[in-house]
Enzyme design. Structure first.
Site, PDB file in Angstrom:
ATOM      1  N   HIS A  25      -1.426   0.088  -1.824  1.00  0.00           N
ATOM      2  CA  HIS A  25      -2.845   0.502  -1.493  1.00  0.00           C
ATOM      3  C   HIS A  25      -3.696   0.791  -2.362  1.00  0.00           C
ATOM      4  O   HIS A  25      -3.357   0.838  -3.793  1.00  0.00           O
ATOM      5  CB  HIS A  25      -1.841   1.934  -1.821  1.00  0.00           C
ATOM      6  CG  HIS A  25      -2.737   2.912  -0.503  1.00  0.00           C
ATOM      7  ND1 HIS A  25      -3.413   3.115   0.738  1.00  0.00           N
ATOM      8  CD2 HIS A  25      -4.041   4.200  -1.039  1.00  0.00           C
ATOM      9  CE1 HIS A  25      -4.194   4.134   1.005  1.00  0.00           C
ATOM     10  NE2 HIS A  25      -4.275   4.487  -0.245  1.00  0.00           N
ATOM     11  N   CYS A  26      -4.910   0.754  -2.421  1.00  0.00           N
ATOM     12  CA  CYS A  26      -5.549   0.613  -3.588  1.00  0.00           C
ATOM     13  C   CYS A  26      -6.820   1.544  -3.376  1.00  0.00           C
ATOM     14  O   CYS A  26      -6.953   1.921  -2.463  1.00  0.00           O
ATOM     15  CB  CYS A  26      -6.579  -0.942  -3.305  1.00  0.00           C
ATOM     16  SG  CYS A  26      -7.913  -1.319  -4.496  1.00  0.00           S
ATOM     17  N   PRO A  27      -6.795   2.740  -4.209  1.00  0.00           N
ATOM     18  CA  PRO A  27      -7.735   4.053  -4.122  1.00  0.00           C
ATOM     19  C   PRO A  27      -9.495   3.583  -4.343  1.00  0.00           C
ATOM     20  O   PRO A  27      -9.912   4.527  -3.603  1.00  0.00           O
ATOM     21  CB  PRO A  27      -7.537   4.617  -5.397  1.00  0.00           C
ATOM     22  CG  PRO A  27      -7.019   3.650  -6.840  1.00  0.00           C
ATOM     23  CD  PRO A  27      -6.003   2.331  -5.648  1.00  0.00           C
TER      24      PRO A  27
ATOM     25  N   ASN B 105     -10.437   3.014  -1.115  1.00  0.00           N
ATOM     26  CA  ASN B 105      -8.969   3.855   0.119  1.00  0.00           C
ATOM     27  C   ASN B 105      -8.238   3.687   1.235  1.00  0.00           C
ATOM     28  O   ASN B 105      -8.626   4.371   2.341  1.00  0.00           O
ATOM     29  CB  ASN B 105      -9.991   5.058   0.583  1.00  0.00           C
ATOM     30  CG  ASN B 105      -9.431   6.397   0.854  1.00  0.00           C
ATOM     31  OD1 ASN B 105      -8.651   6.800   0.555  1.00  0.00           O
ATOM     32  ND2 ASN B 105     -10.331   7.196   1.567  1.00  0.00           N
TER      33      ASN B 105
END
Length: 287
Positions: free
Chosen positions: A131-133, A136
């Site tokens: 999960h890549c901020p 998002n």
């Protein structure tokens, strides 16, 4: 769906704002303080400005696709499932070729092989990478192509802006040495402002450039080995037959049927059928 993810992940919202601010700031500094002063009367200014903005446009397009595209969420069943007979069905699973299907206790549904649950998105993602901020969103089977393209164009933009700033700085120093003697001792507020913009953009380019280079390398390793970081962390080092080719060729985002030109653009690729199996909410056996 994107708005729901934004509400669950405030860090992702901050990273999105920071990403777009950094892109527009880089474009402002390059145009206003690099190209216009250095190439005011040259066709090179128009050429560099067009190329740089083209790279930024592709960067933003790939980033938007990675943000708003479905990463490969496992569909939820319409009705609640009863898992009480899961063990009794295990032999029938093996007979009908459904090895690797697992049950997600959080989603309360079956999930296909190589799918993992994301605590932020609160859904199971097919071939979840992480999960890549910064987007998002999860990086999964269906949006990995856009994520890799985003990394590539971010690296190109960082390198391009560094070269332009360094060249403009050298050009400005050379012109100051050749300037009039009357202006030699003067302190111009605009001069300090320009230097400050140069330094900020250089720092931004170096930080983002190194950051995306590391992630891009990690993505390439994941593609070549056909093993996501989650699978690496779980020490799944056994060689398995996965359609006979690495995910770079067999995955939907990077389909081998697509031309090389399509790999450079955020275009949708058709979902492949690996081994003739298409994923659904349920495995291919009675529940």
């Amino acid at each position: 769906m994107a708005s729901l993810r934004c509400k669950r992940d405030p860090c992702g919202v901050i990273c999105l704002i920071l990403t777009y601010f950094s892109v527009f700031y880089a474009d402002y500094v390059v145009i206003q303080y690099v190209l216009i002063p250095a190439y005011a009367d040259s066709v090179w200014g128009t050429l560099h400005g067009s190329l740089f903005n083209l790279v930024l446009l592709l960067l933003l397009a790939c980033h938007s696709k990675a943000v708003f595209s479905d990463p490969g969420m496992v569909p939820l069943p319409d009705t609640a499932l009863d898992f009480s007979d899961l063990r009794s069905q295990s032999s029938r699973m093996n007979e009908r070729g459904c090895e690797g299907w697992t049950v997600c206790s959080r989603c309360e549904t079956y999930r296909p092989p190589r799918a993992h649950h994301c605590r932020v998105c609160q859904r199971c993602i097919r071939r979840m990478d992480h999960h890549c901020p910064w987007i998002n969103n999860c990086v999964g089977e269906l949006n990995q192509k856009y994520f890799i393209q985003f990394l590539f164009y971010t690296g190109v933009a960082s390198l391009y802006s560094m070269l332009l700033v360094v060249w403009a700085w050298v050009w400005r120093i050379r012109n100051e040495r050749q300037g009039d003697a009357d202006k030699e001792g003067e302190e111009s507020p605009s001069k300090h402002l320009i230097v400050a913009h140069y330094i900020i953009l250089l720092v931004e380019s170096v930080l983002f450039g190194v950051f995306v280079m590391v992630i891009f390398y990690d993505q390439l390793v994941s593609i070549i080995t056909d093993e996501t970081p989650i699978e690496q962390m779980k020490n799944r080092l056994m060689i398995k037959d996965r359609s006979g080719c690495p995910s770079f060729l067999s995955a939907a985002p990077l389909s081998a049927n697509s031309s090389v030109f399509c790999w450079l653009l955020p275009l949708h690729s058709s979902l492949p059928s690996v081994g003739g199996i298409s994923y659904s909410a349920l495995p291919d056996y009675d529940v």
